[in-house]
Design a protein around this motif. Structure first.
Motif, PDB file in Angstrom:
ATOM      1  N   HIS A  27       0.847  -1.196   0.000  1.00 61.13           N
ATOM      2  CA  HIS A  27       0.000   0.000   0.000  1.00 61.13           C
ATOM      3  C   HIS A  27       0.880   1.242   0.000  1.00 61.13           C
ATOM      4  O   HIS A  27       1.943   1.262   0.628  1.00 61.13           O
ATOM      5  N   PHE A  28       0.419   2.263  -0.692  1.00 59.04           N
ATOM      6  CA  PHE A  28       1.041   3.586  -0.643  1.00 59.04           C
ATOM      7  C   PHE A  28      -0.112   4.578  -0.576  1.00 59.04           C
ATOM      8  O   PHE A  28      -0.812   4.811  -1.555  1.00 59.04           O
ATOM      9  N   LEU A  45       2.039   7.241   3.699  1.00 57.68           N
ATOM     10  CA  LEU A  45       2.045   5.969   4.414  1.00 57.68           C
ATOM     11  C   LEU A  45       2.475   4.885   3.422  1.00 57.68           C
ATOM     12  O   LEU A  45       1.728   4.543   2.506  1.00 57.68           O
ATOM     13  N   ILE A  46       3.686   4.380   3.594  1.00 57.95           N
ATOM     14  CA  ILE A  46       4.258   3.390   2.678  1.00 57.95           C
ATOM     15  C   ILE A  46       4.360   2.068   3.422  1.00 57.95           C
ATOM     16  O   ILE A  46       5.088   1.967   4.413  1.00 57.95           O
ATOM     17  N   VAL A  47       3.622   1.066   2.954  1.00 59.06           N
ATOM     18  CA  VAL A  47       3.548  -0.216   3.663  1.00 59.06           C
ATOM     19  C   VAL A  47       4.318  -1.271   2.875  1.00 59.06           C
ATOM     20  O   VAL A  47       3.944  -1.611   1.738  1.00 59.06           O
ATOM     21  N   LEU A  48       5.382  -1.782   3.481  1.00 57.11           N
ATOM     22  CA  LEU A  48       6.195  -2.840   2.887  1.00 57.11           C
ATOM     23  C   LEU A  48       5.922  -4.147   3.608  1.00 57.11           C
ATOM     24  O   LEU A  48       5.813  -4.181   4.841  1.00 57.11           O
ATOM     25  N   ASP A  49       5.845  -5.216   2.851  1.00 57.87           N
ATOM     26  CA  ASP A  49       5.662  -6.546   3.417  1.00 57.87           C
ATOM     27  C   ASP A  49       6.832  -7.426   3.001  1.00 57.87           C
ATOM     28  O   ASP A  49       7.135  -7.538   1.805  1.00 57.87           O
ATOM     29  N   GLY A  50       7.526  -8.030   3.975  1.00 57.89           N
ATOM     30  CA  GLY A  50       8.652  -8.902   3.649  1.00 57.89           C
ATOM     31  C   GLY A  50       9.747  -8.805   4.688  1.00 57.89           C
ATOM     32  O   GLY A  50       9.484  -8.593   5.871  1.00 57.89           O
ATOM     33  N   THR A  51      10.989  -8.936   4.228  1.00 61.12           N
ATOM     34  CA  THR A  51      12.160  -8.898   5.096  1.00 61.12           C
ATOM     35  C   THR A  51      13.123  -7.838   4.562  1.00 61.12           C
ATOM     36  O   THR A  51      13.553  -7.898   3.409  1.00 61.12           O
ATOM     37  N   PHE A  52      13.470  -6.886   5.420  1.00 61.37           N
ATOM     38  CA  PHE A  52      14.324  -5.771   4.996  1.00 61.37           C
ATOM     39  C   PHE A  52      14.796  -5.023   6.239  1.00 61.37           C
ATOM     40  O   PHE A  52      14.270  -5.203   7.338  1.00 61.37           O
TER      41      PHE A  52
END
Length: 322
Positions: A27-28, A45-52
């Protein structure tokens, strides 16, 4: 433009190994409020999903390729938190506030590094995430974005530039106007993927909101917004005083025209008022739209007094040709 931060592990006599980040931008959301004085308050609002380990975001506000720029960026804040689901209500929830630092390591939490670009700023935000979703919340104010014309106020802004390197699965942009308006009172346009749509989503006594939604934005695909609003939709006096103050600080004021100076042609205008038309002999006038760093517009490019003296500047607001 943005990059996800990756972890680098170094051991003696062992080659450097880069652990590639694995993430998606789920989502952005952008919430932008147009202000009476020509500024624009923005929350991302920047939504990242994963590993970082974190995220890097470039905010471009002074491009040499367009006349639609901001004069400065202020009131910057960065925060983040792990999330399960988001909406525009998420903007009002509690987030972990970041501290600005000059150096940070992968694995750090709640830190960001701010650096300058030729056309904006770069934020490197550290918030280690392992196989879950993190929402980065960036807030800032863009100064002098609005342009005051003789009859309307114009905002034109590129929210997602063509240098953005990631796909966005869900982009939503909400723009809030500072007064109550009906659909026929103003115009707006969003430019980007043809699959997007926009509409008025809220009208009350204090403001009007327009929402644009796009379910897929590919990397390097720009999305911008443009609107024109009648001047009575804004506090014109506040808007005008902000522009005039900035412009008078920008250059020394030249000699002003007295009431006795006559002109050929139709009425022309600048943010300070209008220059009366006249058919008196001996005067010539050439006009060209002039954009200035504050985003304001002066329509007077160059003129000649009827006595033959040449000048370059506006007789009302004191603006010179650059």
């Amino acid at each position: 433009m943005k990059k996800v931060l990756v972890a680098i592990i170094c051991f003696l006599c062992i080659p450097v190994v880069t652990l590639a980040a694995d993430y998606d931008i789920e989502h952005f959301y952008i919430d932008a409020t147009l202000k009476d004085n020509g500024d624009m308050e923005v929350s991302e609002l920047i939504v990242l999903d994963g590993t970082f380990n974190g995220y890097e975001r470039d905010i471009v506000y002074q491009s040499s390729y367009t006349n639609y720029n901001a004069s400065n960026i202020e009131n910057l804040s960065v925060s983040a938190k792990h999330v399960n689901k988001v909406s525009f209500e998420t903007f009002y929830e509690y987030f972990d506030t970041f501290s600005q630092v000059t150096y940070a390591n992968n694995g750090d939490m709640g830190k960001y590094i701010l650096s300058s670009l030729s056309d904006g700023i770069r934020l490197r935000m550290y918030y280690s995430t392992d196989n879950e979703s993190t929402a980065f919340l960036i807030k800032y104010t863009l100064k002098d974005v609005g342009i005051l014309h003789s009859d309307v106020v114009e905002y034109y802004w590129n929210f997602i530039g063509n240098g953005f390197e990631d796909d966005i699965k869900d982009l939503q942009i909400r723009v809030n106007y500072p007064s109550k308006m009906n659909k026929d009172d103003f115009s707006w346009w969003f430019h980007g993927p043809l699959t997007g749509n926009s509409d008025i989503v809220n009208v009350n006594s204090a403001y009007t909101s327009v929402l644009a939604s796009v379910k897929k934005v590919s990397a390097y695909e720009a999305v911008d917004f443009r609107t024109i609003v009648p001047k009575d939709g804004f506090n014109e006096l506040l808007f005008k005083n902000q522009i005039l103050s900035a412009e008078r600080n920008y250059v020394p004021a030249p000699a002003r025209l007295s009431a006795g100076n006559n002109w050929y042609g139709r009425n022309i205008s600048c943010p300070a008022g209008s220059v009366p038309a006249s058919s008196a002999a001996g005067g010539t006038l050439s006009m060209q739209r002039l954009f200035l760093p504050t985003g304001s517009v002066c329509y007077i490019r160059q003129w000649t007094f009827r006595v033959g003296q040449s000048h370059a500047g506006c007789p009302l607001c004191g603006r010179r040709r650059r």
